[in-house]
Design an enzyme around this catalytic site. Structure first.
Site, short mmCIF file in Angstrom:
data_model
loop_
_atom_site.label_atom_id
_atom_site.label_comp_id
_atom_site.label_asym_id
_atom_site.label_seq_id
_atom_site.Cartn_x
_atom_site.Cartn_y
_atom_site.Cartn_z
N LYS A 196 2.36 5.51 5.80
CA LYS A 196 3.09 6.37 4.86
C LYS A 196 3.09 7.83 5.32
O LYS A 196 4.13 8.48 5.38
CB LYS A 196 2.46 6.31 3.44
CG LYS A 196 2.31 4.92 2.88
CD LYS A 196 1.63 4.93 1.52
CE LYS A 196 0.22 5.47 1.49
NZ LYS A 196 -0.77 4.64 2.23
N ARG A 253 0.17 5.66 -7.87
CA ARG A 253 -0.76 4.66 -7.34
C ARG A 253 -1.30 3.75 -8.44
O ARG A 253 -2.13 2.88 -8.18
CB ARG A 253 -1.91 5.38 -6.66
CG ARG A 253 -2.33 4.75 -5.37
CD ARG A 253 -3.44 5.56 -4.78
NE ARG A 253 -2.94 6.57 -3.91
CZ ARG A 253 -3.39 6.78 -2.68
NH1 ARG A 253 -4.35 6.05 -2.19
NH2 ARG A 253 -2.90 7.74 -1.95
N ARG A 290 -8.03 6.48 13.62
CA ARG A 290 -7.23 7.64 13.18
C ARG A 290 -7.96 8.97 13.38
O ARG A 290 -9.13 9.11 13.03
CB ARG A 290 -6.86 7.50 11.70
CG ARG A 290 -6.19 8.77 11.16
CD ARG A 290 -5.49 8.55 9.87
NE ARG A 290 -6.36 8.15 8.79
CZ ARG A 290 -5.94 7.86 7.57
NH1 ARG A 290 -4.65 7.92 7.29
NH2 ARG A 290 -6.78 7.49 6.64
N ARG A 294 -11.49 11.39 9.11
CA ARG A 294 -11.70 11.53 7.66
C ARG A 294 -12.99 10.85 7.22
O ARG A 294 -13.29 9.75 7.68
CB ARG A 294 -10.50 10.94 6.89
CG ARG A 294 -9.37 11.94 6.73
CD ARG A 294 -8.12 11.38 6.13
NE ARG A 294 -8.28 10.42 5.05
CZ ARG A 294 -7.25 9.83 4.45
NH1 ARG A 294 -6.01 10.12 4.81
NH2 ARG A 294 -7.44 8.96 3.48
N ARG A 328 -11.23 0.90 -0.22
CA ARG A 328 -9.88 1.45 -0.47
C ARG A 328 -8.83 0.34 -0.45
O ARG A 328 -7.90 0.35 -1.26
CB ARG A 328 -9.55 2.52 0.57
CG ARG A 328 -10.29 3.84 0.32
CD ARG A 328 -10.30 4.73 1.54
NE ARG A 328 -8.97 5.08 2.01
CZ ARG A 328 -8.71 5.44 3.27
NH1 ARG A 328 -9.67 5.48 4.18
NH2 ARG A 328 -7.48 5.74 3.62
P1 AP5 Z 1 -1.17 6.95 8.31
O1 AP5 Z 1 0.26 7.29 8.40
O2 AP5 Z 1 -2.17 8.06 8.29
O3 AP5 Z 1 -1.42 5.92 7.09
P2 AP5 Z 1 -1.24 6.12 5.53
O4 AP5 Z 1 -0.45 4.97 5.04
O5 AP5 Z 1 -0.76 7.49 5.22
O6 AP5 Z 1 -2.75 5.89 5.11
P3 AP5 Z 1 -3.79 6.81 4.30
O7 AP5 Z 1 -5.16 6.28 4.69
O8 AP5 Z 1 -3.60 8.27 4.50
O9 AP5 Z 1 -3.45 6.40 2.88
P4 AP5 Z 1 -4.35 6.42 1.68
O10 AP5 Z 1 -3.36 6.03 0.69
O11 AP5 Z 1 -5.57 5.58 1.71
O12 AP5 Z 1 -5.00 7.89 1.70
P5 AP5 Z 1 -4.64 9.19 0.88
O13 AP5 Z 1 -4.93 10.34 1.75
O14 AP5 Z 1 -3.32 9.07 0.25
O15 AP5 Z 1 -1.52 5.96 9.55
C1 AP5 Z 1 -2.82 5.47 9.76
C2 AP5 Z 1 -3.11 5.45 11.27
O16 AP5 Z 1 -2.26 4.51 11.91
C3 AP5 Z 1 -2.87 6.79 11.99
O17 AP5 Z 1 -3.83 6.94 12.99
C4 AP5 Z 1 -1.46 6.63 12.62
O18 AP5 Z 1 -1.32 7.39 13.80
C5 AP5 Z 1 -1.41 5.14 12.88
N1 AP5 Z 1 -0.08 4.55 12.66
C6 AP5 Z 1 0.78 4.82 11.65
N2 AP5 Z 1 1.90 4.06 11.76
C7 AP5 Z 1 1.71 3.28 12.88
C8 AP5 Z 1 2.51 2.29 13.53
N3 AP5 Z 1 3.73 1.94 13.04
N4 AP5 Z 1 2.02 1.70 14.63
C9 AP5 Z 1 0.80 2.05 15.14
N5 AP5 Z 1 0.00 2.99 14.57
C10 AP5 Z 1 0.45 3.60 13.46
O19 AP5 Z 1 -5.72 9.12 -0.32
C11 AP5 Z 1 -7.09 9.35 -0.07
C12 AP5 Z 1 -7.86 9.22 -1.38
O20 AP5 Z 1 -7.39 10.22 -2.33
C13 AP5 Z 1 -7.68 7.89 -2.14
O21 AP5 Z 1 -8.59 6.91 -1.66
C14 AP5 Z 1 -7.97 8.31 -3.59
O22 AP5 Z 1 -9.35 8.44 -3.84
C15 AP5 Z 1 -7.35 9.70 -3.66
N6 AP5 Z 1 -5.94 9.66 -4.12
C16 AP5 Z 1 -4.84 10.01 -3.40
N7 AP5 Z 1 -3.73 9.85 -4.12
C17 AP5 Z 1 -4.11 9.40 -5.35
C18 AP5 Z 1 -3.42 9.01 -6.51
N8 AP5 Z 1 -2.07 9.06 -6.59
N9 AP5 Z 1 -4.14 8.55 -7.56
C19 AP5 Z 1 -5.49 8.50 -7.53
N10 AP5 Z 1 -6.22 8.83 -6.42
C20 AP5 Z 1 -5.53 9.27 -5.34
#
Ligand code: AP5
Length: 224
Positions: free
Chosen positions: A20, A92, A131, A164, A175
């Site tokens: 994402k 979410r 990552r 991270r 997660r």
């Molecule tokens: P990346 O693009 O970073 O993946 P992502 O889907 O963005 O994953 P996240 O881990 O950032 O999502 P998340 O939802 O757990 O974390 P968030 O920060 O939102 O890609 C991952 C890796 O793969 C990278 O190294 C990239 O280079 C590689 N990659 C990508 N695409 C690829 C491909 N096609 N092929 C090969 N490699 C690829 O949330 C963190 C925390 O915040 C949550 O756990 C929660 O506690 C809190 N939080 C955030 N939002 C909310 C909410 N709305 N409600 C409640 N709590 C929340």
């Protein structure tokens, strides 16, 4: 993507590591669609030591979700002044999705699509283990799939990359379970609205970007 015909408003949905953030950054860098990542906003609050950050930190470190009341208040402020956006990691929960519907109806800013990035659990674990993130702007690399030219250094701003704290194996497993329990019901929620677009997140990064662009073109010429 064609020249702007109307601003796009997207939700990016999918499990941790599905891509994402990578795709939202791509749309922002190439086409100017503003990425709003709740994860990045929360991490900034934690880094700044704000009251909100102190409240959120424990939930984030354990792989759980930050309570809806905190998230919804934070997003109301973000959305009020934007016409075009990609929501990365919000909503979410069904409660957040209902709140988003209400906010966007009040602002007369309907969503154009909800893009669901799908990938296997095995691949998500590999991606998150490899990552590295630029903490200044959220840009990500991957030691296995998308390595920086110099290890742990951002190609573009030359600054350090970090891992991270919630990308450790134990927290990642939590997660992924949290996503299944609390976020995956949104797939049905948005399927019923006709907004859902399923994308194969297992493809290479550029191929997923091409699929996102094709899906946008198919959605009535929406452009950023
Ligand atoms: P990346 O693009 O970073 O993946 P992502 O889907 O963005 O994953 P996240 O881990 O950032 O999502 P998340 O939802 O757990 O974390 P968030 O920060 O939102 O890609 C991952 C890796 O793969 C990278 O190294 C990239 O280079 C590689 N990659 C990508 N695409 C690829 C491909 N096609 N092929 C090969 N490699 C690829 O949330 C963190 C925390 O915040 C949550 O756990 C929660 O506690 C809190 N939080 C955030 N939002 C909310 C909410 N709305 N409600 C409640 N709590 C929340």
């Amino acid at each position: 993507m064609s020249p702007a015909s109307r601003p796009i408003r997207l939700v990016f949905l999918g499990p941790p590591g599905a891509g994402k953030g990578t795709q939202a950054k791509m749309l922002e860098e190439r086409f100017g669609a503003r990425q709003i990542s709740t994860g990045d906003l929360l991490r900034q609050h934690v880094a700044d030591g704000t009251h909100l950050g102190q409240e959120a930190r424990g939930y984030m470190d354990s792989g759980g979700l930050v309570p809806d009341s905190i998230i919804i208040g934070m997003m109301e402020q973000q959305l009020a002044n934007l016409d075009a956006f990609v929501l990365d990691g919000f909503p979410r929960t069904v409660g957040q999705a209902v709140a988003l519907d209400e906010m966007l109806a009040r602002l007369s800013k309907p969503l154009h699509a909800v893009m669901l990035f799908e990938a296997s659990r095995e691949m998500l674990l590999r991606r998150l283990a490899g990552r590295w993130t630029n903490p200044r702007n959220g840009r990500t690399y991957n030691t296995e799939f998308n390595p920086p030219r110099v290890a742990a250094i951002d190609d573009q701003d030359g600054g350090p990359l970090v891992q991270r704290p919630d990308d450790t194996p134990g927290v990642v497993a939590k997660r992924l379970d949290t996503y299944e329990a609390q976020t995956s019901p949104l797939v049905d929620y948005y399927a019923k609205t006709g907004l859902l677009v399923r994308l194969d997140g297992l493809k290479a990064i550029e191929d997923v970007t091409a699929d996102v662009r094709r899906a946008l073109d198919a959605r009535n010429g929406a452009a950023v």
